[in-house]
Write a protein that holds these residues in place. Structure first.
Motif, PDB file in Angstrom:
ATOM      1  N   LYS A 197       0.448 -29.253 -18.395  1.00 55.39           N
ATOM      2  CA  LYS A 197       1.481 -29.105 -19.426  1.00 55.39           C
ATOM      3  C   LYS A 197       2.851 -29.428 -18.861  1.00 55.39           C
ATOM      4  CE  LYS A 197      -1.072 -25.588 -22.023  1.00 55.39           C
ATOM      5  NZ  LYS A 197      -1.069 -24.194 -22.542  1.00 55.39           N
ATOM      6  N   ASN A 198       3.774 -29.811 -19.745  1.00 59.64           N
ATOM      7  CA  ASN A 198       5.130 -30.121 -19.303  1.00 59.64           C
ATOM      8  C   ASN A 198       5.959 -28.841 -19.242  1.00 59.64           C
ATOM      9  OD1 ASN A 198       5.925 -29.503 -21.930  1.00 59.64           O
ATOM     10  ND2 ASN A 198       6.056 -31.653 -22.571  1.00 59.64           N
ATOM     11  N   SER A 199       7.243 -28.982 -18.942  1.00 59.25           N
ATOM     12  CA  SER A 199       8.100 -27.818 -18.752  1.00 59.25           C
ATOM     13  C   SER A 199       8.324 -27.038 -20.040  1.00 59.25           C
ATOM     14  CB  SER A 199       9.449 -28.249 -18.181  1.00 59.25           C
ATOM     15  OG  SER A 199      10.067 -29.198 -19.032  1.00 59.25           O
ATOM     16  N   GLU A 210       9.195 -40.515 -15.041  1.00 57.76           N
ATOM     17  CA  GLU A 210       9.916 -39.491 -15.793  1.00 57.76           C
ATOM     18  C   GLU A 210       9.455 -38.100 -15.362  1.00 57.76           C
ATOM     19  OE1 GLU A 210      10.379 -41.894 -20.012  1.00 57.76           O
ATOM     20  OE2 GLU A 210       8.513 -40.825 -19.563  1.00 57.76           O
ATOM     21  N   LEU A 211      10.407 -37.193 -15.174  1.00 59.68           N
ATOM     22  CA  LEU A 211      10.090 -35.826 -14.756  1.00 59.68           C
ATOM     23  C   LEU A 211       9.342 -35.100 -15.876  1.00 59.68           C
ATOM     24  CD1 LEU A 211      10.416 -33.540 -12.630  1.00 59.68           C
ATOM     25  CD2 LEU A 211      12.545 -32.910 -13.795  1.00 59.68           C
ATOM     26  N   VAL A 212       8.192 -34.552 -15.543  1.00 59.34           N
ATOM     27  CA  VAL A 212       7.355 -33.847 -16.507  1.00 59.34           C
ATOM     28  C   VAL A 212       7.474 -32.330 -16.342  1.00 59.34           C
ATOM     29  CG1 VAL A 212       4.970 -33.410 -17.217  1.00 59.34           C
ATOM     30  CG2 VAL A 212       5.729 -35.736 -16.728  1.00 59.34           C
ATOM     31  N   ASN A 213       7.457 -31.873 -15.106  1.00 59.91           N
ATOM     32  CA  ASN A 213       7.504 -30.438 -14.836  1.00 59.91           C
ATOM     33  C   ASN A 213       8.012 -30.225 -13.423  1.00 59.91           C
ATOM     34  OD1 ASN A 213       7.166 -27.667 -15.146  1.00 59.91           O
ATOM     35  ND2 ASN A 213       5.138 -27.888 -16.068  1.00 59.91           N
ATOM     36  N   GLU A 214       8.580 -29.043 -13.179  1.00 56.67           N
ATOM     37  CA  GLU A 214       9.035 -28.694 -11.841  1.00 56.67           C
ATOM     38  C   GLU A 214       9.042 -27.192 -11.683  1.00 56.67           C
ATOM     39  OE1 GLU A 214      12.983 -30.022 -11.148  1.00 56.67           O
ATOM     40  OE2 GLU A 214      13.784 -29.164 -12.998  1.00 56.67           O
ATOM     41  N   ALA A 215       8.985 -26.755 -10.447  1.00 52.75           N
ATOM     42  CA  ALA A 215       8.963 -25.334 -10.130  1.00 52.75           C
ATOM     43  C   ALA A 215      10.289 -24.926  -9.511  1.00 52.75           C
ATOM     44  CB  ALA A 215       7.826 -25.034  -9.162  1.00 52.75           C
ATOM     45  N   PRO A 216      10.651 -23.624  -9.606  1.00 49.23           N
ATOM     46  CA  PRO A 216      11.867 -23.155  -8.946  1.00 49.23           C
ATOM     47  C   PRO A 216      11.803 -23.407  -7.444  1.00 49.23           C
ATOM     48  CG  PRO A 216      11.038 -21.500 -10.452  1.00 49.23           C
ATOM     49  CD  PRO A 216       9.977 -22.546 -10.347  1.00 49.23           C
TER      50      PRO A 216
END
Length: 818
Positions: A787-789, A763-769
């Motif tokens: 930390k998550n998004s 599962e996607l937790v966080n991502e950057a531009p």
């Protein structure tokens, strides 16, 4: 995702979390002592203890009579310690209460000589530094130790307010004082605990300008007094003018009324009721000795005193008239006295920080050791590693990588003659240039004069003076647009000057603004390129082909309607030394370029935009070209924000393969102007940034002089595929972040990079531009705080970090603990 502020180490950063963490690894402070000191206080019980405060440059304490100074602790969301007013407990020199500057506490206190500061909740504001209570002055009772008063304005109610503390600032209560829709000027307390407050019958707007102020609309004001801790007030005197400063010592009260009106002057009382005017004493400021028998006043060029003998005040006598007074803002100066010996006194200074006199103010010496906030506005580093920098009025030389400094030139040093004043060389008026093409060939320019030293700063020679060829100095200012040197032939140099009039535009017709030297700067001659339409606003030279120069052209003034500005754009000069030089306009005809930076790879510029109708011309994006100025694009900042979100581009520099840009608050860097410029210094960390200095790279700001230690990590081994790993691994997200090191192979430019973090379930937790341009052959450092998004803490466990680029995809496992 929310935009992040995190520890940025090299060439890019990852937006994983919102944080107020600073960028301290990217800069170190250079020990060039001084600062824009605006307030000082001497302990009544121990005169060896002094406190001094600046606005942005920090505050300091000395326990040895100003021999050495130590920085105070910090406070608030942005860790500041600027102070605009300081009061000391009369029996406990370790206890202070201070009015703060640029933080979310308007008032703080300390009981350990300022080592730790405690914000007072009564005067707290929001985390952007805004406050409804704007406090301006704090005083301490000498009759009742522990009693303090702090004066200010309640912006929400548009009224003056006064608060009282009887426990050295631990708790506060509001007094009955009120001044609705009026400006609170100053406050003093005498030996009997009588309070005096100076008030102007006008309300100041947000930019501190009095509403309706003009010579034809005279401002009135008054002095009011309370003898019962602010419960009741009696108006003592009214003024047809603007009462500004008030001082009380022993039984003497002195007040300066010096704006407009027909009763300007210094008013003195020996009984706190009846006031007489001194017509001979300067009325810019007033400072009373501890015994109340002498008043000091500081003018633009002198210090005066008036003494009380028998039953009258004597006529003012000038005791000091030196040029160090002439060029520093008199309104920021204070004189404070040793309580046991008034001949020992201290004077704040807006440049060197602090001066001391042991003969009652006749002579002064600089005492700023440890006061690390000298404001530098321009500078250069010579090939031998020596630094030359300009403060407000002086030139300093630094050796041993800036660890040791000496003042080497003071252009306006010498007797001041009001009947025949010399030029005012104020380097901080945006008019100074410094360049060091050789170790023994250094140039500094200001106000149309260019000086040269060939012996390391011991002697300076004027090699150019603007003279009478330009608008008179009384009507305008001659400023340097730039000075550059031929990298291939160090005997050849160029400089450009401009006229800045403030309220009108100059007439450039027939005037030579560009000059050239072919003898290492000993003599200079006009290049004979003139324009009837534009002045020259910036200058740069091509580092590869030194026959090519670039100049910005145009004219604007702060108080001239933008529709009258002249937008000259970017011009290219060809000067091969054989044929007559030529120039032609090549780009940006809708701009007035104020900054030009040229490398062997790209050309960058910024300036006033034709579509910017604001008074101060804040909208100044930066553009780059990789084809010699044929095509242009606007640079991007961080995760895609452009420079339109910056106030303005103050400076652009290129050094050691890195481009640096500052908007006066933050500093951004990139190895390629096509890549994202990433923030390496957060807004406020250095104060207001005045300049960038090449060699490696330095920044002059109103918190001092700093060396930028940011540098990309060049790969030392050839790699075929991208690499990724994290450390420390595992990492404890309660106390640390994990650093993710990403290697980009040589010759494989990244044109698209997506960084994502997944839990073990996928599962996607966080991502950057997405990043759209990364230079190959380097290692880049990113951080994640666990930390998550949404900014929520992630659970302990294993996570997958994936870097997906146009070249390939790399992954690594990280273990999060708590």
């Amino acid at each position: 995702m929310r935009k992040t502020i995190l520890l940025f180490l090299f060439s890019t950063f990852l937006s994983f979390y919102l944080s107020t963490r600073i960028y301290a690894d990217n800069f170190t402070k250079i020990p060039l002592y001084g600062g824009q000191v605006v307030t000082a206080s001497v302990s009544p019980s121990n005169p060896l203890v002094l406190y001094a405060g600046t606005t942005y440059g920090g505050s300091f304490v000395s326990k040895d009579g100003a021999v050495t100074w130590t920085a105070l602790g910090t406070i608030g969301y942005n860790n500041q310690n600027g102070m605009s007013s300081i009061a000391i407990n009369p029996t406990q020199p370790n206890v202070i209460v201070a009015v703060m500057f640029n933080t979310n506490y308007a008032v703080s206190r300390s009981d350990d000589y300022g080592a730790t500061l405690s914000g007072i909740d009564t005067f707290s504001g929001s985390e952007d530094g805004s406050q409804s209570l704007y406090m301006t002055k704090v005083v301490a009772s000498t009759k009742n130790p522990g009693k303090f008063f702090v004066l200010g304005t309640d912006r929400s109610a548009l009224t003056g307010v006064l608060y009282k503390s009887i426990d050295s600032g631990l708790t506060w209560e509001k007094t009955a004082f009120s001044a609705s829709n009026q400006t609170i000027q100053d406050m003093a307390i005498d030996k009997d605990d009588n309070l005096y407050v100076a008030v102007a019958d006008v309300w100041k707007s947000e930019n501190s300008e009095p509403i309706g102020q003009s010579a034809s609309n005279v401002i009135s004001g008054y002095l009011t007094k309370s003898s019962d801790d602010g419960s009741t007030w009696t108006q003592l005197k009214t003024f047809n003018g603007y009462p500004m400063y008030i001082q009380a010592s022993s039984g003497t009260i002195a007040l300066v009324n010096n704006m407009y009106g027909n009763d300007s002057g210094t008013y003195i009382s020996r009984d706190g009721i009846n006031f007489s005017s001194s017509t001979s004493l300067l009325h810019n400021s007033c400072f009373v000795t501890p015994d109340g028998d002498k008043i000091y006043a500081i003018g633009n060029d002198k210090i005066q005193t008036s003494s009380f003998t028998s039953s009258a005040w004597n006529s003012a006598v000038t005791i000091s008239s030196e040029t160090f007074l002439v060029l520093n803002d008199v309104y920021y100066r204070q004189i404070v006295f040793d309580s046991s010996n008034a001949n020992i006194c201290y004077m704040t200074d807006f440049e060197v920080g602090m001066m001391k006199s042991i003969d009652g103010g006749y002579t002064w010496s600089i005492v700023n050791n440890g006061m690390g906030g000298m404001v530098i506005v321009s500078g250069a580093k010579d090939p031998a590693g020596n630094m030359y920098v300009c403060s407000g009025t002086r030139i300093y030389k630094g050796i041993n990588n800036g660890q040791s400094w000496n003042m080497v030139y003071y252009p306006d040093d010498g007797p001041y003659n009001p009947g025949n004043p010399t030029k005012s060389h104020k380097f901080d008026w945006g008019s100074s240039v410094v360049i060091a093409p050789a170790a023994n060939n250094v140039f500094v320019g200001c106000a149309g004069d260019l000086w040269r030293t060939t012996d390391g700063g011991t002697t300076w020679t004027t090699v150019f003076s603007s003279g009478s060829n330009f608008t008179s100095e009384a009507a305008g200012t001659i400023r340097f647009s730039g000075i550059v040197w031929n990298n291939l032939n160090p005997t050849i140099g160029y400089f450009a000057i401009k006229e800045y009039l403030g309220s009108s535009l100059p007439n450039p017709a027939g005037k030579n603004y560009i000059f050239k030297s072919t003898d290492s700067g000993a003599t200079w001659n006009a290049l004979n390129l003139t324009s009837s339409d534009y002045s020259i606003t910036s200058l740069a030279i091509d580092p590869v082909d030194s026959t090519i120069l670039y100049v910005g052209m145009g004219d604007y003034a702060t108080y001239v309607d933008a529709s009258n500005n002249r937008y000259g754009g970017l011009w290219k000069i060809i000067d091969d030394g054989v044929n007559a030089p030529t120039w032609s306009q090549i780009a940006h005809t809708d701009k007035i370029p104020l900054n030009i930076c040229v490398s062997s790879y790209a050309l960058l510029l910024s300036g006033v935009e034709q579509n910017d109708n604001s008074l101060y011309k804040y909208y100044q994006p930066t553009y780059y070209s990789k084809d010699g100025g044929v095509t242009w694009a606007e640079i991007t900042i961080g995760d895609g924000l452009t420079t339109e979100s910056m106030n303005s581009t103050v400076a652009i520099k290129y050094s050691n393969s890195i481009y640096y840009i500052t908007d006066g608050q933050s500093i951004f860097a990139a190895m390629d102007p096509q890549a994202n410029f990433n923030k390496i210094v957060e807004a406020g960390e250095l104060g207001t940034i005045k300049c960038l200095i090449i060699g490696s790279m330095y920044s002059g700001a109103n918190k001092g002089l700093y060396k930028l230690t940011y540098a990309p990590k060049l790969l030392t081994e050839v790699i075929e595929k991208s690499k990724l790993y994290g450390y420390p691994n595992p990492f404890n997200a309660e106390s640390e972040t994990i650093t993710l090191k990403y290697f980009v192979p040589q010759g494989k430019t990244v044109t698209s990079l997506k960084v994502s973090i997944y839990n073990i379930a996928g599962e996607l937790v966080n991502e950057a531009p997405e990043e759209k341009y990364i230079v190959p052959g380097y290692a880049y450092y990113y951080s994640w705080d666990g930390k998550n998004s949404s900014g929520e803490k992630c659970a302990e466990g294993v996570y997958i970090v994936m870097f997906d680029s146009n070249n390939d995809t790399v992954k690594t496992k990280v273990v999060l603990t708590r």
